[in-house]
Write a protein that holds these residues in place. Structure first.
Motif, PDB file in Angstrom:
ATOM      1  N   LEU A   1       0.862  -1.179   0.000  1.00 47.77           N
ATOM      2  CA  LEU A   1       0.000   0.000   0.000  1.00 47.77           C
ATOM      3  C   LEU A   1       0.899   1.230   0.000  1.00 47.77           C
ATOM      4  N   ILE A   2       0.725   2.098  -0.995  1.00 47.21           N
ATOM      5  CA  ILE A   2       1.556   3.285  -1.138  1.00 47.21           C
ATOM      6  C   ILE A   2       0.679   4.522  -1.039  1.00 47.21           C
ATOM      7  N   ALA A   3       1.051   5.441  -0.169  1.00 40.90           N
ATOM      8  CA  ALA A   3       0.309   6.688  -0.005  1.00 40.90           C
ATOM      9  C   ALA A   3       1.094   7.810  -0.660  1.00 40.90           C
ATOM     10  N   GLY A   4       0.498   8.444  -1.667  1.00 42.40           N
ATOM     11  CA  GLY A   4       1.153   9.542  -2.365  1.00 42.40           C
ATOM     12  C   GLY A   4       1.561   9.145  -3.766  1.00 42.40           C
ATOM     13  N   ALA A   5       0.918   9.754  -4.772  1.00 42.41           N
ATOM     14  CA  ALA A   5       1.174   9.398  -6.173  1.00 42.41           C
ATOM     15  C   ALA A   5       2.041  10.440  -6.867  1.00 42.41           C
ATOM     16  N   GLY A   6       3.043  10.944  -6.153  1.00 39.87           N
ATOM     17  CA  GLY A   6       4.044  11.790  -6.792  1.00 39.87           C
ATOM     18  C   GLY A   6       4.998  10.915  -7.586  1.00 39.87           C
ATOM     19  N   ARG A   7       6.109  11.512  -7.990  1.00 34.08           N
ATOM     20  CA  ARG A   7       7.057  10.771  -8.827  1.00 34.08           C
ATOM     21  C   ARG A   7       7.567   9.515  -8.123  1.00 34.08           C
ATOM     22  N   LEU A   8       7.990   9.653  -6.871  1.00 33.37           N
ATOM     23  CA  LEU A   8       8.569   8.510  -6.167  1.00 33.37           C
ATOM     24  C   LEU A   8       7.533   7.425  -5.921  1.00 33.37           C
ATOM     25  N   GLY A   9       6.371   7.814  -5.407  1.00 33.62           N
ATOM     26  CA  GLY A   9       5.334   6.825  -5.119  1.00 33.62           C
ATOM     27  C   GLY A   9       4.860   6.107  -6.364  1.00 33.62           C
ATOM     28  N   THR A  10       4.732   6.842  -7.471  1.00 31.75           N
ATOM     29  CA  THR A  10       4.266   6.245  -8.718  1.00 31.75           C
ATOM     30  C   THR A  10       5.285   5.268  -9.285  1.00 31.75           C
ATOM     31  N   GLN A  11       6.557   5.654  -9.295  1.00 29.53           N
ATOM     32  CA  GLN A  11       7.586   4.746  -9.795  1.00 29.53           C
ATOM     33  C   GLN A  11       7.680   3.501  -8.932  1.00 29.53           C
ATOM     34  N   PHE A  12       7.605   3.683  -7.638  1.00 32.64           N
ATOM     35  CA  PHE A  12       7.644   2.545  -6.717  1.00 32.64           C
ATOM     36  C   PHE A  12       6.490   1.592  -7.020  1.00 32.64           C
TER      37      PHE A  12
ATOM     38  N   ILE B   1      -2.700   5.219  -3.061  1.00 28.14           N
ATOM     39  CA  ILE B   1      -3.677   6.183  -2.549  1.00 28.14           C
ATOM     40  C   ILE B   1      -3.234   7.599  -2.899  1.00 28.14           C
ATOM     41  N   GLU B   2      -4.146   8.394  -3.437  1.00 26.68           N
ATOM     42  CA  GLU B   2      -3.833   9.781  -3.792  1.00 26.68           C
ATOM     43  C   GLU B   2      -5.064  10.644  -3.510  1.00 26.68           C
ATOM     44  N   HIS B   3      -4.850  11.767  -2.811  1.00 28.18           N
ATOM     45  CA  HIS B   3      -5.991  12.621  -2.450  1.00 28.18           C
ATOM     46  C   HIS B   3      -6.453  13.502  -3.597  1.00 28.18           C
ATOM     47  N   ASP B   4      -5.570  13.756  -4.569  1.00 26.71           N
ATOM     48  CA  ASP B   4      -5.886  14.634  -5.691  1.00 26.71           C
ATOM     49  C   ASP B   4      -6.597  13.815  -6.782  1.00 26.71           C
ATOM     50  N   GLU B   5      -7.877  14.088  -6.973  1.00 31.72           N
ATOM     51  CA  GLU B   5      -8.660  13.296  -7.924  1.00 31.72           C
ATOM     52  C   GLU B   5      -8.178  13.476  -9.360  1.00 31.72           C
ATOM     53  N   SER B   6      -7.689  14.677  -9.697  1.00 29.75           N
ATOM     54  CA  SER B   6      -7.183  14.890 -11.055  1.00 29.75           C
ATOM     55  C   SER B   6      -5.927  14.070 -11.295  1.00 29.75           C
ATOM     56  N   ARG B   7      -5.111  13.911 -10.266  1.00 32.14           N
ATOM     57  CA  ARG B   7      -3.919  13.073 -10.382  1.00 32.14           C
ATOM     58  C   ARG B   7      -4.321  11.608 -10.548  1.00 32.14           C
ATOM     59  N   CYS B   8      -5.346  11.190  -9.840  1.00 29.07           N
ATOM     60  CA  CYS B   8      -5.852   9.823  -9.994  1.00 29.07           C
ATOM     61  C   CYS B   8      -6.323   9.582 -11.421  1.00 29.07           C
ATOM     62  N   ALA B   9      -6.974  10.589 -11.990  1.00 29.16           N
ATOM     63  CA  ALA B   9      -7.451  10.459 -13.369  1.00 29.16           C
ATOM     64  C   ALA B   9      -6.281  10.309 -14.337  1.00 29.16           C
ATOM     65  N   GLU B  10      -5.189  11.025 -14.083  1.00 29.14           N
ATOM     66  CA  GLU B  10      -4.002  10.923 -14.930  1.00 29.14           C
ATOM     67  C   GLU B  10      -3.422   9.516 -14.908  1.00 29.14           C
ATOM     68  N   LEU B  11      -3.536   8.862 -13.761  1.00 26.49           N
ATOM     69  CA  LEU B  11      -2.909   7.548 -13.585  1.00 26.49           C
ATOM     70  C   LEU B  11      -3.879   6.391 -13.789  1.00 26.49           C
ATOM     71  N   ALA B  12      -5.063   6.695 -14.260  1.00 28.76           N
ATOM     72  CA  ALA B  12      -6.104   5.660 -14.371  1.00 28.76           C
ATOM     73  C   ALA B  12      -5.690   4.500 -15.267  1.00 28.76           C
ATOM     74  N   ALA B  13      -4.819   4.775 -16.233  1.00 25.07           N
ATOM     75  CA  ALA B  13      -4.419   3.724 -17.178  1.00 25.07           C
ATOM     76  C   ALA B  13      -3.209   2.920 -16.690  1.00 25.07           C
ATOM     77  N   MET B  14      -2.725   3.210 -15.494  1.00 27.46           N
ATOM     78  CA  MET B  14      -1.568   2.489 -14.995  1.00 27.46           C
ATOM     79  C   MET B  14      -1.908   1.007 -14.819  1.00 27.46           C
ATOM     80  N   PRO B  15      -1.182   0.121 -15.492  1.00 25.97           N
ATOM     81  CA  PRO B  15      -1.533  -1.293 -15.430  1.00 25.97           C
ATOM     82  C   PRO B  15      -1.209  -1.925 -14.084  1.00 25.97           C
ATOM     83  N   SER B  16      -2.098  -2.803 -13.641  1.00 22.74           N
ATOM     84  CA  SER B  16      -1.874  -3.669 -12.473  1.00 22.74           C
ATOM     85  C   SER B  16      -1.701  -2.925 -11.158  1.00 22.74           C
ATOM     86  N   VAL B  17      -2.151  -1.679 -11.078  1.00 29.31           N
ATOM     87  CA  VAL B  17      -2.103  -0.919  -9.826  1.00 29.31           C
ATOM     88  C   VAL B  17      -3.514  -0.486  -9.463  1.00 29.31           C
ATOM     89  N   HIS B  18      -3.920  -0.762  -8.239  1.00 28.43           N
ATOM     90  CA  HIS B  18      -5.236  -0.336  -7.764  1.00 28.43           C
ATOM     91  C   HIS B  18      -5.121   1.113  -7.279  1.00 28.43           C
TER      92      HIS B  18
END
Length: 218
Positions: free
Chosen positions: A4-15, A29-46
């Motif tokens: 479980l990773i909290a924070g979808a910045g550069r480090l959290g996303t790469q991890f 987990i990311e609190h910014d909904e627009s950031r979540c939308a950007e990452l919606a296509a990330m494969p195999s990550v909830h």
């Protein structure tokens, strides 16, 4: 491993991308909904939209059954709260937390539920090794149980791949481009992504060597 990773910045996303490519169960987990939308296509990550400082959000994201929590937000106070909740309320076995401000480093310890304090300058390789306990390092990282290598390469003005679409690049068998980092922001690339000088690529491979990857792009 369930992570479980909290924070979808550069480090959290790469991890998240590296561990999911190695067939771990990863939730981001990311609190910014627009950031979540950007990452919606990330494969195999909830992806979970919400504030990881809220116990209900952590529980919904699976904190009660995860093996590792990584608090990777840009605020030390949030990372400490997440670490404490993960350890004390949910009994997570291993908690890593990012330190954004060096003067706060003394707080990141067992008293706040943190097993692995991670200074902001820590490279991705070190974060993964320390947080997961991985010790078999090849290129950036080799996760021995999965047999996966993670290799980083940068596109320069002289790279043969500069200006080409990603779909035009013939990658070695068993290799995928997990992330393209441009102007400090990681994205999940599509075949129509045009590679530009300054881009940093994170590739995951079961077979290719670092030299083979370098030969493809340079």
């Amino acid at each position: 491993m369930k992570v479980l990773i909290a924070g979808a910045g550069r480090l959290g996303t790469q991890f998240a991308q590296v561990l999911s490519a190695a067939r771990n169960d990863v939730t981001l987990i990311e609190h910014d909904e627009s950031r979540c939308a950007e990452l919606a296509a990330m494969p195999s990550v909830h992806l979970v939209a919400g504030d990881a400082c809220e116990p209900a959000v952590l529980e919904c994201a699976g904190a009660m059954t995860c093996d590792l929590v990584v608090a990777a937000t840009g605020k030390d106070e949030d990372n400490l709260v997440i670490g404490l909740l993960a350890k004390r309320q949910f009994g997570v076995g291993r908690v890593a937390a990012r330190i954004n401000e060096a003067e706060n480093a003394w707080l990141f310890g067992p008293q706040w539920g943190v097993d692995v304090p991670v200074p902001a300058t820590t490279p991705l390789i070190s974060l993964i090794e320390e947080a997961t306990g991985a010790t078999d390092t090849v290129a950036l990282l080799r996760l021995s149980k999965a047999g996966v290598e993670v290799i980083e390469t940068a596109i320069t003005e002289d790279s043969r791949a500069a200006g080409h679409l990603l779909g035009e690049i013939t990658l070695p068998p068993g290799t995928v481009v997990a992330t393209v980092v441009r102007d400090g922001r990681p994205t999940v690339p599509s075949p129509d992504e045009r590679l530009l000088p300054g881009d940093e690529l994170l590739l995951v491979s079961h077979e290719a060597t670092e030299q083979e990857i370098h030969g493809v792009f340079h």
